[in-house]
Write an enzyme that holds these catalytic residues in place. Structure first.
Site, PDB file in Angstrom:
ATOM      1  NE  ARG A 176       4.235   1.461  12.151  1.00 36.90           N
ATOM      2  CZ  ARG A 176       4.656   2.614  11.689  1.00 36.90           C
ATOM      3  NH1 ARG A 176       5.366   2.652  10.578  1.00 36.90           N
ATOM      4  NH2 ARG A 176       4.377   3.739  12.297  1.00 36.90           N
ATOM      5  N   GLY A 177      -0.345   0.243   7.909  1.00 34.93           N
ATOM      6  CA  GLY A 177      -1.034   1.208   7.049  1.00 34.93           C
ATOM      7  C   GLY A 177      -2.111   1.972   7.799  1.00 34.93           C
ATOM      8  CB  CYS A 178      -3.222   5.447   7.761  1.00 33.71           C
ATOM      9  SG  CYS A 178      -2.023   6.025   8.958  1.00 33.71           S
ATOM     10  CB  ILE A 179      -6.097   2.991   3.992  1.00 31.65           C
ATOM     11  CG1 ILE A 179      -5.503   4.362   3.709  1.00 31.65           C
ATOM     12  CG2 ILE A 179      -7.437   2.836   3.303  1.00 31.65           C
ATOM     13  CD1 ILE A 179      -6.329   5.526   4.213  1.00 31.65           C
TER      14      ILE A 179
END
Lengths: 105, 155
Positions: free
Chosen positions: A102-105
């Site tokens: 679920r990370g944005c990076i």
């Protein structure tokens, strides 16, 4: 919850096709999941990434981001996108039977 | 459910840290989802692809109400550097790469990195002034041709 059958076993997946229970996954299922993702054959570097995903998930409870994969899996970011063109973290997580990172990076 | 987005073209016109990161995160995030992505650096956004400025992108501490810092204080020498350093430390903990590394990584994901011709002309820059990840200096017409069929995001 949708049910999918991989390697002759019924497993529970979510609407996006990620495993609900990573414990249901076996290595024998990976080639079939990969084919459904457009990867015809799992090569050695594919497996290196898949195994790394499993290990990271077991240790941290979540799959690694592409940046972490690029830095620590031994496969570069460039190569990762060649192996998993539709997004390495997402595709490899699906094939490795773990939830979507679920990370944005 | 709507059709998934297939392609994004992101225009970066700002040269401040808070102006640049959102665009980079969106471009990188697009590639992570398997979406085709192009970044187009124009005007002060060119600082991100300029060899001598890419490692010195700072937070705007004046005229930035979101920072909740008095304008007078924000204008003092060194305040912008200190705030930038503070944010960079926080981002490092969240595994957000520094801008230069981020641009290199985004190029490695297969995203296109382009500089705007009107802006390079304005600032008198040539290809040699730009980091190696820049694929080309292109006109606005070429940008639109490249962006055809996808979403355009201006930042």
């Amino acid at each position: 919850m949708p049910i999918a059958t991989y390697a002759g076993m019924a497993v529970t997946i979510n609407d996006e096709g990620f495993f609900e229970d990573p414990g249901q996954w076996t290595e024998a299922m990976a080639p079939e999941i990969a084919r459904a993702q457009g990867i015809d054959e799992l090569t050695e570097p594919h497996w290196q990434v898949i195994k790394f995903m499993r290990t990271e998930f077991a240790e941290k409870g979540t799959g690694p981001t592409v940046r972490v994969l690029g830095k620590t899996s031994g496969v570069s970011v460039k190569e990762l996108y060649q192996l998993f063109p539709k997004g390495p973290a997402k595709m490899a997580a699906k094939i490795a039977g773990i939830p979507k990172p679920r990370g944005c990076i | 459910m709507s059709d998934p987005i297939q392609k994004v073209s992101i225009i970066v016109s700002k040269g401040s840290l808070e102006g640049v990161y959102p665009a980079l995160i969106m471009a990188n995030g697009a590639r992570a989802e398997g979406i085709e992505a192009n970044l187009f650096f124009t005007f002060f956004g060119l600082d991100v692809v300029h060899r001598s400025t890419v490692d010195h992108i700072k937070v705007a501490t004046v005229g930035n109400p979101g920072l909740h810092l008095a304008t007078m204080a924000g204008g003092l020498p060194g305040v912008s550097s200190v705030m930038t350093h503070y944010l960079e430390k926080k981002m490092e903990k969240l595994d957000i790469p520094p801008i230069h590394e981020f641009v290199e990584m985004i190029a490695d994901t297969g995203a296109g990195i382009y500089a705007c011709k009107a802006s390079t002309d304005l600032f008198e820059l040539t290809r040699d002034d730009l980091i190696e990840q820049v694929m080309d200096i292109i006109t606005v017409g070429e940008f639109y041709a490249m962006a055809a069929g996808g979403e355009i995001i201006f930042t």
